[in-house]
Design an enzyme around this catalytic site. Structure first.
Site, mmCIF file in Angstrom:
data_model
loop_
_atom_site.group_PDB
_atom_site.id
_atom_site.type_symbol
_atom_site.label_atom_id
_atom_site.label_comp_id
_atom_site.label_asym_id
_atom_site.label_seq_id
_atom_site.Cartn_x
_atom_site.Cartn_y
_atom_site.Cartn_z
ATOM 1 C CB SER A 102 2.539 -1.097 2.655
ATOM 2 O OG SER A 102 1.644 -1.369 3.723
ATOM 3 C CG ASP A 152 -3.678 2.920 0.099
ATOM 4 O OD1 ASP A 152 -4.547 2.076 0.910
ATOM 5 O OD2 ASP A 152 -2.218 2.998 -0.156
ATOM 6 C CG HIS A 183 -2.069 -0.575 0.774
ATOM 7 N ND1 HIS A 183 -1.458 1.026 0.703
ATOM 8 C CD2 HIS A 183 -1.220 -1.423 1.404
ATOM 9 C CE1 HIS A 183 -0.698 0.663 2.065
ATOM 10 N NE2 HIS A 183 -0.032 -0.754 1.924
HETATM 11 C C1 MLT Z 1 1.786 0.454 8.861
HETATM 12 O O1 MLT Z 1 0.981 0.274 9.468
HETATM 13 O O2 MLT Z 1 3.135 0.398 8.471
HETATM 14 C C2 MLT Z 1 1.106 0.817 7.969
HETATM 15 O O3 MLT Z 1 -0.456 0.710 8.707
HETATM 16 C C3 MLT Z 1 0.658 -0.140 6.735
HETATM 17 C C4 MLT Z 1 0.496 -1.827 6.621
HETATM 18 O O4 MLT Z 1 -0.382 -2.233 7.095
HETATM 19 O O5 MLT Z 1 1.659 -1.970 6.721
#
Ligand code: MLT
Length: 204
Positions: A102, A152, A183
């Site tokens: 992520s 996701d 996710h």
């Molecule tokens: C980010 O902000 O990098 C993406 O939305 C994934 C997350 O929430 O970590």
């Protein structure tokens, strides 16, 4: 940056750079490194940005919308930190493979979008397109594994496909694995990543 370094038994394997998701820390992905390459050295880093008590690798304006200026600054900061760690812990800087989930996968992707030799390869679980409208350096010999969920809610399939297209246009060899999930990180994609790692880095 807060981190854990563990020297592995096999110096020829890449050092695994572990990058957690939002709200995680440097301990989160250690079990993944144990599954993917138990003999490899590990550098696991905690993101420097605090979002209401949750650690991240760069700031965002809102969910899914990145603070581009901070992303560029943090990408350089992390790349420089890995350079420093390679000197301090004496691992081969040219042989670092990232494993990111992520937000951690997003900064790993950003490293590749900005610098040719930042990484020797990457496993990106549930990553987004880090930047648009930039010229990505040539990524020949920088293979990338992409794990994604078809449902996701944070990352539409089209976004993962755009990331794959960007990296493919930069000559990276891409392996993609899609789960039926959202996710969350699923065991099946980790197992697919283990196979990918063996194929690219552990054999011969
Ligand atoms: C980010 O902000 O990098 C993406 O939305 C994934 C997350 O929430 O970590």
């Amino acid at each position: 940056m807060k981190h854990i370094f563990k020297k592995g038994k096999d110096d020829k394997l890449p050092t695994l750079l572990l990058l957690h998701g939002t709200g995680g820390d440097e301990r989160d992905l250690l079990p993944l490194a144990g599954m993917i390459a138990p003999e490899a050295s590990v550098l696991s880093v905690k993101g420097n940005v605090d979002e209401n008590g949750m650690a991240r690798f760069f700031a965002r304006l809102r969910e899914g919308v990145f603070d581009e200026e901070d992303l560029i600054f943090r990408t350089k900061e992390l790349t420089g930190f890995i350079d420093e760690c390679a000197r301090e812990y004496e691992f081969d800087r040219q042989n670092v493979v990232a494993i990111g989930y992520s937000n951690g996968a997003n900064i790993a992707a950003s490293m590749m979008y900005h610098e040719k030799h930042a990484l020797k390869g990457a496993i990106l679980f549930h990553a987004m397109v880090p930047r648009r409208g930039v010229k990505i350096p040539d990524l020949t010999d920088v293979p990338v594994f992409i794990g994604a969920g078809k449902s996701d809610p944070l990352i539409p399939m089209a976004e993962t496909q755009e990331l794959i297209k960007d990296l493919t246009s930069a000559n990276s060899n891409i392996s993609e694995y899609w789960t039926e999930g959202a996710h969350e990180l699923r065991r099946e994609e980790v197992e697919a990543a283990c196979e990918w790692f063996k194929k690219h880095f552990s054999q011969g």
